[in-house]
Design a protein around this motif. Structure first.
Motif, PDB file in Angstrom:
ATOM      1  N   UNK A   7       2.254  47.205  33.889  1.00 20.22           N
ATOM      2  CA  UNK A   7       1.830  47.972  32.721  1.00 20.22           C
ATOM      3  C   UNK A   7       2.047  49.462  32.905  1.00 20.22           C
ATOM      4  N   UNK A 197      -3.252  41.003  33.838  1.00 20.82           N
ATOM      5  CA  UNK A 197      -3.678  41.023  32.440  1.00 20.82           C
ATOM      6  C   UNK A 197      -4.688  42.160  32.203  1.00 20.82           C
ATOM      7  N   UNK A 200      -3.010  45.407  32.129  1.00 22.99           N
ATOM      8  CA  UNK A 200      -2.393  45.630  30.829  1.00 22.99           C
ATOM      9  C   UNK A 200      -3.441  46.133  29.823  1.00 22.99           C
ATOM     10  N   UNK A 201      -4.604  45.520  29.848  1.00 23.42           N
ATOM     11  CA  UNK A 201      -5.640  45.913  28.887  1.00 23.42           C
ATOM     12  C   UNK A 201      -6.057  47.374  29.087  1.00 23.42           C
ATOM     13  N   UNK A 203      -4.304  49.717  30.210  1.00 26.56           N
ATOM     14  CA  UNK A 203      -3.209  50.623  29.876  1.00 26.56           C
ATOM     15  C   UNK A 203      -2.698  50.433  28.457  1.00 26.56           C
ATOM     16  N   UNK A 204      -3.505  49.808  27.631  1.00 24.49           N
ATOM     17  CA  UNK A 204      -3.161  49.639  26.223  1.00 24.49           C
ATOM     18  C   UNK A 204      -3.826  50.763  25.425  1.00 24.49           C
TER      19      UNK A 204
ATOM     20  N   UNK B 122      -5.495  47.492  19.682  1.00 23.61           N
ATOM     21  CA  UNK B 122      -4.362  46.797  20.308  1.00 23.61           C
ATOM     22  C   UNK B 122      -4.621  46.633  21.803  1.00 23.61           C
ATOM     23  N   UNK B 123      -4.868  45.388  22.215  1.00 20.40           N
ATOM     24  CA  UNK B 123      -5.274  45.156  23.599  1.00 20.40           C
ATOM     25  C   UNK B 123      -4.108  44.963  24.553  1.00 20.40           C
ATOM     26  N   UNK B 124      -3.036  44.354  24.079  1.00 17.77           N
ATOM     27  CA  UNK B 124      -2.014  43.925  25.034  1.00 17.77           C
ATOM     28  C   UNK B 124      -0.695  44.672  24.882  1.00 17.77           C
ATOM     29  N   UNK B 125      -0.648  45.651  23.975  1.00 20.84           N
ATOM     30  CA  UNK B 125       0.566  46.457  23.921  1.00 20.84           C
ATOM     31  C   UNK B 125       0.375  47.605  24.907  1.00 20.84           C
ATOM     32  N   UNK B 126       1.486  48.242  25.248  1.00 20.18           N
ATOM     33  CA  UNK B 126       1.389  49.318  26.231  1.00 20.18           C
ATOM     34  C   UNK B 126       1.135  50.660  25.557  1.00 20.18           C
ATOM     35  N   UNK B 127       0.196  51.376  26.116  1.00 19.52           N
ATOM     36  CA  UNK B 127      -0.125  52.729  25.656  1.00 19.52           C
ATOM     37  C   UNK B 127       1.132  53.592  25.616  1.00 19.52           C
TER      38      UNK B 127
END
Lengths: 360, 266
Positions: A7, A197, A200-201, A203-204, B122-127
């Protein structure tokens, strides 16, 4: 590619990268380089506690909320597997039922506690979680028909991952290819996946809002974010990951009791792992979990070794008595928090940044 | 803006009716009724403790009102919490700098840009993958002359730059109502024009409604179309700048008090 798996939140420190690679390689190779039940146990525990501590960090380090009900969710996962197995038999269907039921219960409890208390103040949330966790622990020991009370439950798991199952009679690199080995890799691989996972969360876009709320909840509201929703979602996610960690732990141990997953001692352990590793870094959970579980598993042996050589010296000999291992563990923690207030990962990253100040 | 060419309607964008708040026995804002129109800049002045910032807090929802109502585009928003008022178009830059200290300058603005774009869940997209939002945040950093500080944690910024960032975060929200609470307070002389030019540009773009709390009378004279004077929580004067500054009520309430305090200080 690699950056996306992580991520785009890479370790950002050479030393940290090396430590993480060593931990990962160690976990994967343990069955072959350190054969034996004990080292496998430590390895599996490290993997499970990475997930447990990382999920706690999601709440504590990234969102800034303190919960004492985290091991309750860990316990719900483990009891889910244990109760499903004893009531329905060790089938995969039973496991699935246990997993679903445990996840549902954790989600409902976490959501209920959050919506009830997070609108008020974060400190109120901490107190409510303490109360609910204490009530749940009492319940688990009282409902002994289901939970086995204080003695806990010994149960069977599906054949594929039980020690009796054998892939081949031959040994491979000194390790017997049995169900225990499969269970070990199941735990390690799933833990790794859950960790990625969570990475990823955090870094979302959602993860950055959590950090904003942690930094300044007044301002995040003023920007149009409804903190209660984000905080609740964070605590539900943490609960779900903790439950999954409990499920893995139960599948591995084939035993569960209040002292194994529910107790406040474990809550303290998780807190220490997160703080020593570095709050709000997630990688801290990996480093902390490895350090903590290795210390817990082997410090006593190390002391025994040391004590054998110096037991004739009066005071120092007594200090290194194997029974004093908790003293040394405690000292280790006090020192590490003193020298690394932002945790090991925080220290390593700050060091890497200081060495090349122009890099961004 | 599709409606920029339209004739400016007479209906106010923002209106308060009898807005009141009491803290114990103290009435901090007392039945203030005032309407703010599109394309105008209203300066709200008054001595310290007059209730200017509290009035702002009541409008943007940080403090619940004891009585009275707030209308935005004719809709009563008095019952809405602060985040929902922001989403409906009220933007606020705070008097005491209110940043996310551990996030970088760029991330601070980006969080605001993201709030506007409504992608927070948005939880699973990348910042890092939202190039559009990143670009927007960078454009705002250019506008507030902070691009060179992009990757510095907000807490390490000098005071003047923190003030600029504060304003930048409001810009990122693209609000309909801009509320500046002493935007130039504590800024060095050469930094002040950056903010003033910015306010002028927002005003020139038309269509927006700007509220400005400011102590520096030269700034007020330069920017304001209208001055509203608060004194002890009550609205005591409202009108064109020259008129208001000359009016006896204001001389007495505001400038008079200022003179008296000066005398007392001597």
């Amino acid at each position: 590619m690699l950056a996306n798996i992580f991520s785009q939140d890479l370790p950002r420190s050479k030393v940290l990268t090396v430590i993480l690679v060593v931990i990962l390689a160690g976990l994967l190779a343990t069955p072959f380089i350190f054969p034996g039940a004990r080292s496998l146990n430590v390895g599996a525990k490290i993997a499970v506690f990475i997930v447990l501590a990382a999920s706690y960090d999601l709440m504590l380090g990234y969102t800034g909320i303190v919960s004492f009900a985290h091991t309750m969710c860990f316990g719900i996962g483990a009891y889910g597997i244990g109760i499903a197995s004893t009531q329905m038999g060790p089938t995969w269907t039973a496991m699935a039922v246990g997993v679903v039921a445990a996840l549902l219960l954790s989600t409902v409890l976490a959501l209920g506690i959050s919506l009830f208390s997070l609108r008020v103040r974060a400190i109120f949330f901490a107190m409510i979680t303490l109360a609910v966790a204490a009530a749940f622990m009492t319940m688990a020991s009282q409902l002994s028909d289901w939970t086995g009370g204080e003695d806990g439950l010994n149960f069977k798991v599906p054949e594929l991952i039980s020690p009796a199952f054998s892939l081949s009679d031959e040994k491979f690199l000194g390790a017997s290819l049995d169900g225990k080995l499969i269970a070990y890799y199941l735990v390690v691989v799933v833990s790794g996946g859950l960790f990625l996972l969570m990475l990823r969360i955090v870094n979302s876009p959602f993860g950055r809002v959590l950090m904003a709320i942690r930094d300044n909840d007044f301002r995040s509201e003023a920007l149009g974010y409804r903190n209660v929703i984000y905080r609740s979602l964070s605590s539900v996610l943490a609960a779900v990951f903790a439950t999954l960690a409990g499920i893995l732990y139960a599948l591995w141990l084939r035993y569960n009791g209040p002292g194994t997953t529910l107790s406040f001692d474990i809550m303290i352990d998780v807190l220490l792992i997160v703080v020593i590793g570095g709050m709000g870094t997630l990688y801290g959970a990996v480093v902390g979990s490895a350090l903590f579980n290795i210390a817990q598993g082997y410090l006593q042996d190390l002391l025994k070794l040391a004590h054998g050589n110096i037991d004739t010296i009066p005071v120092i000999g007594a200090l290194f008595h194997p029974d004093r291992w908790l003293f040394w563990l405690g000292l280790l923690f006090v020192l590490s928090i003193y020298f690394f207030p932002f945790g090991i990962v925080g220290k390593l990253r700050a060091g890497a940044l200081a060495r090349k100040p122009t890099a961004t | 803006m599709s409606n920029a060419g339209k004739v400016l309607s007479d209906a106010p964008i923002l209106e308060t009716r009898g807005l009141t708040v009491r803290f114990g026995g103290h009435v901090a804002v007392n039945a203030v009724s005032c309407a703010f129109h599109r394309g105008t800049l209203t300066a709200i002045v008054g001595p310290n403790g007059a209730g200017k910032t509290t009035y702002f807090n009541l409008i943007s929802g940080q403090i619940p009102a004891s009585a009275g109502e707030v209308f935005l585009f004719g809709e009563n928003i008095s019952h809405l919490p602060a985040p929902l008022r922001t989403r409906r178009g009220i933007g606020r830059a705070f008097q005491l700098t209110n940043l996310f200290p551990f996030l970088t300058v760029h991330e601070n603005v980006r969080i605001a840009v993201q709030a506007r774009a409504n992608v927070g869940i948005k939880l699973f997209s990348l910042w890092n993958s939202r190039k559009d939002l990143i670009g927007k945040a960078d454009a705002i950093l250019e506008e507030i002359a902070l691009a060179h500080q992009r990757n510095v944690p907000a807490m390490n910024l000098p005071h003047g730059d923190q003030r600029k960032l504060e304003v930048g975060m409001m810009l990122a929200l693209e609000p309909e109502v801009f509320m500046f609470d002493e935007p130039t307070a504590g800024m060095s002389v050469d930094e002040v024009p950056v903010i003033l030019d910015l306010i002028k540009r927002i005003k020139a773009s038309g269509g927006k409604c700007i509220l400005l709390v400011e102590h520096k009378m030269d700034v007020v004279r330069e920017l304001a179309d209208r001055i509203v004077v608060l004194h002890n929580g009550t609205l005591v004067a409202d009108g064109a700048p020259a008129e208001v500054i000359a009016s006896p009520v204001v001389q007495e309430a505001y400038l008079g008090v200022a003179q008296k305090t000066k005398e007392a200080a001597r």
